[in-house]
Every structure is written in structure tokens, then in C-alpha cells.
Scaffold this motif. Structure first.
Motif, PDB file in Angstrom:
ATOM      1  N   ARG A 188       0.767  -1.294  -0.375  1.00  0.00           N
ATOM      2  CA  ARG A 188      -0.168   0.289  -0.087  1.00  0.00           C
ATOM      3  C   ARG A 188       0.340   1.561  -0.055  1.00  0.00           C
ATOM      4  O   ARG A 188       0.719   2.407  -0.924  1.00  0.00           O
ATOM      5  CB  ARG A 188      -1.055  -0.007   1.192  1.00  0.00           C
ATOM      6  CG  ARG A 188      -2.580  -0.997   1.236  1.00  0.00           C
ATOM      7  CD  ARG A 188      -3.431  -0.967   2.234  1.00  0.00           C
ATOM      8  NE  ARG A 188      -2.480  -0.921   3.473  1.00  0.00           N
ATOM      9  CZ  ARG A 188      -2.240  -2.169   4.796  1.00  0.00           C
ATOM     10  NH1 ARG A 188      -3.206  -2.989   3.717  1.00  0.00           N
ATOM     11  NH2 ARG A 188      -2.093  -1.909   5.713  1.00  0.00           N
ATOM     12  N   TYR A 189       1.839   0.916   0.333  1.00  0.00           N
ATOM     13  CA  TYR A 189       2.606   2.330   1.115  1.00  0.00           C
ATOM     14  C   TYR A 189       3.582   2.540  -0.541  1.00  0.00           C
ATOM     15  O   TYR A 189       3.141   3.953  -1.230  1.00  0.00           O
ATOM     16  CB  TYR A 189       3.891   2.313   2.584  1.00  0.00           C
ATOM     17  CG  TYR A 189       4.821   3.591   2.766  1.00  0.00           C
ATOM     18  CD1 TYR A 189       3.936   4.664   3.353  1.00  0.00           C
ATOM     19  CD2 TYR A 189       5.838   3.923   1.856  1.00  0.00           C
ATOM     20  CE1 TYR A 189       4.081   5.662   3.891  1.00  0.00           C
ATOM     21  CE2 TYR A 189       6.566   5.155   2.199  1.00  0.00           C
ATOM     22  CZ  TYR A 189       5.537   5.941   3.291  1.00  0.00           C
ATOM     23  OH  TYR A 189       6.824   6.964   3.431  1.00  0.00           O
ATOM     24  N   LEU A 190       4.047   2.285  -1.111  1.00  0.00           N
ATOM     25  CA  LEU A 190       4.917   2.128  -1.867  1.00  0.00           C
ATOM     26  C   LEU A 190       4.145   1.904  -3.676  1.00  0.00           C
ATOM     27  O   LEU A 190       4.708   1.605  -3.952  1.00  0.00           O
ATOM     28  CB  LEU A 190       5.777   0.866  -2.574  1.00  0.00           C
ATOM     29  CG  LEU A 190       6.743   0.923  -1.199  1.00  0.00           C
ATOM     30  CD1 LEU A 190       8.241  -0.768  -1.453  1.00  0.00           C
ATOM     31  CD2 LEU A 190       7.875   1.819  -1.153  1.00  0.00           C
ATOM     32  N   LEU A 191       3.008   1.743  -3.358  1.00  0.00           N
ATOM     33  CA  LEU A 191       2.002   1.662  -4.467  1.00  0.00           C
ATOM     34  C   LEU A 191       1.913   0.551  -5.290  1.00  0.00           C
ATOM     35  O   LEU A 191       2.092   1.181  -6.791  1.00  0.00           O
ATOM     36  CB  LEU A 191       1.094   3.347  -4.728  1.00  0.00           C
ATOM     37  CG  LEU A 191       1.963   4.482  -4.217  1.00  0.00           C
ATOM     38  CD1 LEU A 191       1.147   6.189  -5.401  1.00  0.00           C
ATOM     39  CD2 LEU A 191       0.672   4.820  -2.805  1.00  0.00           C
ATOM     40  N   VAL A 192       1.958  -0.644  -4.826  1.00  0.00           N
ATOM     41  CA  VAL A 192       1.917  -1.604  -5.397  1.00  0.00           C
ATOM     42  C   VAL A 192       0.893  -2.338  -5.277  1.00  0.00           C
ATOM     43  O   VAL A 192       0.162  -2.500  -4.364  1.00  0.00           O
ATOM     44  CB  VAL A 192       3.701  -2.675  -5.420  1.00  0.00           C
ATOM     45  CG1 VAL A 192       2.883  -3.519  -5.923  1.00  0.00           C
ATOM     46  CG2 VAL A 192       5.179  -1.145  -5.347  1.00  0.00           C
ATOM     47  N   ASP A 193       0.267  -2.800  -7.185  1.00  0.00           N
ATOM     48  CA  ASP A 193      -0.668  -4.130  -6.686  1.00  0.00           C
ATOM     49  C   ASP A 193      -0.510  -4.992  -5.892  1.00  0.00           C
ATOM     50  O   ASP A 193       0.770  -5.572  -5.532  1.00  0.00           O
ATOM     51  CB  ASP A 193      -1.182  -4.264  -7.958  1.00  0.00           C
ATOM     52  CG  ASP A 193      -1.877  -2.965  -8.911  1.00  0.00           C
ATOM     53  OD1 ASP A 193      -2.663  -2.675  -7.905  1.00  0.00           O
ATOM     54  OD2 ASP A 193      -2.199  -3.496  -9.897  1.00  0.00           O
ATOM     55  N   ASN A 194      -1.564  -6.090  -5.581  1.00  0.00           N
ATOM     56  CA  ASN A 194      -0.888  -7.513  -4.819  1.00  0.00           C
ATOM     57  C   ASN A 194       0.813  -8.401  -5.644  1.00  0.00           C
ATOM     58  O   ASN A 194       0.524  -7.836  -7.169  1.00  0.00           O
ATOM     59  CB  ASN A 194      -2.128  -8.933  -5.091  1.00  0.00           C
ATOM     60  CG  ASN A 194      -2.944  -7.469  -3.275  1.00  0.00           C
ATOM     61  OD1 ASN A 194      -2.090  -7.516  -2.160  1.00  0.00           O
ATOM     62  ND2 ASN A 194      -3.752  -8.079  -3.399  1.00  0.00           N
ATOM     63  N   VAL A 195       0.853  -9.480  -5.259  1.00  0.00           N
ATOM     64  CA  VAL A 195       1.730 -10.262  -6.198  1.00  0.00           C
ATOM     65  C   VAL A 195       0.965 -10.719  -7.150  1.00  0.00           C
ATOM     66  O   VAL A 195      -0.424 -11.281  -7.288  1.00  0.00           O
ATOM     67  CB  VAL A 195       2.264 -11.198  -5.274  1.00  0.00           C
ATOM     68  CG1 VAL A 195       3.362 -11.792  -6.642  1.00  0.00           C
ATOM     69  CG2 VAL A 195       3.123 -10.559  -4.292  1.00  0.00           C
TER      70      VAL A 195
END
Length: 328
Positions: A188-195
Motif C-alpha cells: 500500500r505504501y509503495l503503491l504496488v498491486d498485490n503479487v
């Protein structure tokens, strides 16, 4: 958990820096406040190494100074594999020793080749950047290569796909060796979707040429120009003066694909191009690439590409979407 980030000559600067940033984020977000990871940067001789851009990357120690580690993490060599590959054998003994002592070995992108040179992939299911998968198969036939996967974990070997899959790998490691909650917080913090699960949607098939069989190259040229025309494999063999069994064997030896798989790949690539560049319905596209039944072709598309034609169009179309594409 002790992690050794193995930096080699020509390592990817992006992958190396990403590993440092994401693991540092995990340590900062950890609750209770005890950092879950201790990280050591190591090179073969303890000296700085030149990355793929020719910039020096500093390390902490030489590999031999690391007597025991829990996880070895190796950045990839996306644009520099050719230059880096000859030196991979120098890492063999250390990698095999760490693996024998119980360490998990994780590779980013084409660092899978370093694991193969170390003899760690015998019978192991692995992935790598899709553009290098055939090379990995040819050089190391003992490895079970599945380039459709973003991540593979088999025993204590973890491999990841193309360059951006490094983030998927790092989040997986945090989830696997720290906690799911910490991985979600970093995500969430790095604005990345789930794996993600697959990289097959990004694969662009390249035509296998330069194999030296001129007769088969003539067949390939004919197929590439007329892939939408109805033609059975037996008819194709007869057209070029082959017996059917000999034709299938020789085609597979030259290209690495059966004639049918080669034809399907040609049609799928054309369908992907039409989904990207036109508003044609999937039924029309099906006909244009040589299939009659759009439902069966849709199933083949989903199986090979990993997503539906409609999802592929939504992700990759290069022009404004029409109200009704007919692709489902």
C-alpha cells in the motif's frame, strides 16, 4: 533473518536499488519495532562492482566473508546477460555451499542463469524473463522452465520473471519470511498491486530463425505469409515434399515447436496485434487469423496469453475504446 544481496558485475542497478529500498521499508514498518531483516551486500572479492550502466556499486564484504546466510538474493541482468554470463561460474561453489547449509536462493529476472551455472536447477521449476526462456532451456535442459509465471518457488529456490517482477518477488519474500500484514503494508505504501501470478500477458513471441535448416525456413516463410489460410499439417508437408512424420520431427528440431504450435502462435500474435490496434470484434478477428469458432479461439487465447481478449484489449489498446468491441 539474514539476507545476502549478491552484486555481480553488470547487475541491474534498478533491481539492486529496489531490493534495498523495499527491504528497508519492511524493516521500518515492522511491528513490533524489531526489524525482520538484516542485509549484507557482497561481491565476489569485496570490491565495488560496475553495474549494467558502468556505475560502481559499493558492497560490504566479499562472499567468502559470509559463512552463513538465510537468504541469497541476486539482482538480474536484463540488458547485460551476454556480458555477465561468462563469469557466473565463479559463484558456483559459494552458492552451492550456502544452499547445502539451508539457505534459500532467490533470483531476479535473468539471474536464474547464475543459479543454473551453479547446478542448482536440476529438476527445479523456474521462471525468468520471457525473452530469455528459450535460451535458458537450451543451455540448461535439466531446468523446468515456465516463463508464463511471474514467480516460481520450488524447494529452496525462488525465481522471478522480467524486470518489474522484482517487486513481486520482494513482496513475496516479505510475506513468506516476515508476515502477510507487513507485505500488504509495504504494498500500500509503495503503491504496488498485490503479487501477480503470470507474465504470459507480456510475452511477445519471436520467430525462431537462424537454425540452419533452409527447407524448414521456407516452410516458415510460407506459414507466416499465409497463416490465415486453411491448411492441414499433412497438406503442408506434402506441399514442401516432406513425409508427414519426417516433417513434424524436422520442424520441431529446427524451431523448437511443432508445426501446429507454430501456426497457433502466429495466429495468436496477429490477434493480439488486432486487439491492440483496431476496434474489430473478436468474432471478426477470429476469422481474420484463420479460425472459424470464436469460442474455441477465445479459450485458446485465455490459455496461452493468460487473460481474456477483452482484458488484453483494455490493458494494451493504443486507441480510444469503442463502446462495444465484442471481445469477451
Amino acid at each position: 533473518m539474514h539476507i545476502t544481496l549478491l552484486l555481480a558485475e553488470y547487475s541491474s542497478l534498478t533491481s539492486s536499488a529496489l531490493a534495498l529500498e523495499v527491504l528497508d521499508a519492511a524493516n521500518r514498518f515492522a511491528t513490533p519495532a524489531t526489524p525482520p531483516f538484516t542485509l549484507t551486500l557482497a561481491s565476489l572479492d569485496g570490491r565495488p562492482v560496475a553495474n549494467a550502466l558502468g556505475r560502481a556499486m559499493a558492497v560490504d564484504v566479499a562472499l567468502d566473508a559470509v559463512q552463513h546466510t538465510d537468504l541469497v538474493l541476486i539482482p538480474g541482468f536484463l540488458f547485460s546477460l551476454r556480458e555477465a554470463l561468462p563469469a557466473f561460474g565463479h559463484y558456483r561453489d559459494w552458492l552451492r555451499r550456502q544452499h547445502a547449509q539451508g539457505a534459500v536462493i532467490a533470483s531476479m529476472c535473468t539471474a536464474t542463469f547464475m543459479l543454473a551455472e551453479a547446478g542448482l536447477l536440476d529438476g527445479i521449476e523456474v521462471t525468468t524473463h520471457w525473452a530469455f526462456a528459450d535460451l535458458l532451456r537450451r543451455r540448461y535442459p535439466e531446468a523446468r522452465v515456465d516463463e508464463r509465471r511471474i514467480l516460481c518457488e520450488d524447494g529452496r529456490v525462488i525465481s522471478s520473471g522480467g524486470a518489474t517482477a522484482a517487486m513481486d518477488l520482494l513482496l513475496h519474500l516479505i510475506r513468506r519470511f516476515a508476515s502477510r500484514e507487513l507485505a500488504q503494508q509495504c504494498s500500500r505504501y509503495l503503491l504496488v498491486d498485490n503479487v501477480r501470478n503470470e507474465q504470459s500477458v507480456y510475452i511477445s513471441w519471436s520467430l525462431p530463425r537462424g537454425h540452419g535448416d533452409e527447407a524448414i525456413e521456407r516452410v516458415q516463410g510460407w506459414m507466416e505469409a499465409r497463416f490465415a489460410e486453411p491448411c492441414g499439417i499433412d497438406e503442408l508437408a506434402a506441399r514442401f515434399g516432406f513425409g508427414e512424420r519426417n516433417f513434424k520431427r524436422r520442424f520441431k528440431e529446427a524451431t523448437g515447436h511443432t508445426p501446429l504450435a507454430y501456426l497457433q502462435a502466429l495466429r495468436l500474435e496477429k490477434a493480439k496485434e488486432l486487439l491492440e490496434t483496431t476496434r474489430l470484434t473478436f468474432e471478426v478477428i477470429t476469422s481474420r487469423v484463420g479460425y472459424e469458432d470464436s469460442n474455441s479461439f477465445r479459450r485458446l487465447f485465455c490459455q496461452r496469453v493468460g487473460i481474456s481478449p477483452a482484458a488484453f484489449r483494455k490493458r494494451f489498446q493504443r486507441m480510444p475504446q469503442a463502446p462495444d468491441t465484442g471481445a469477451r
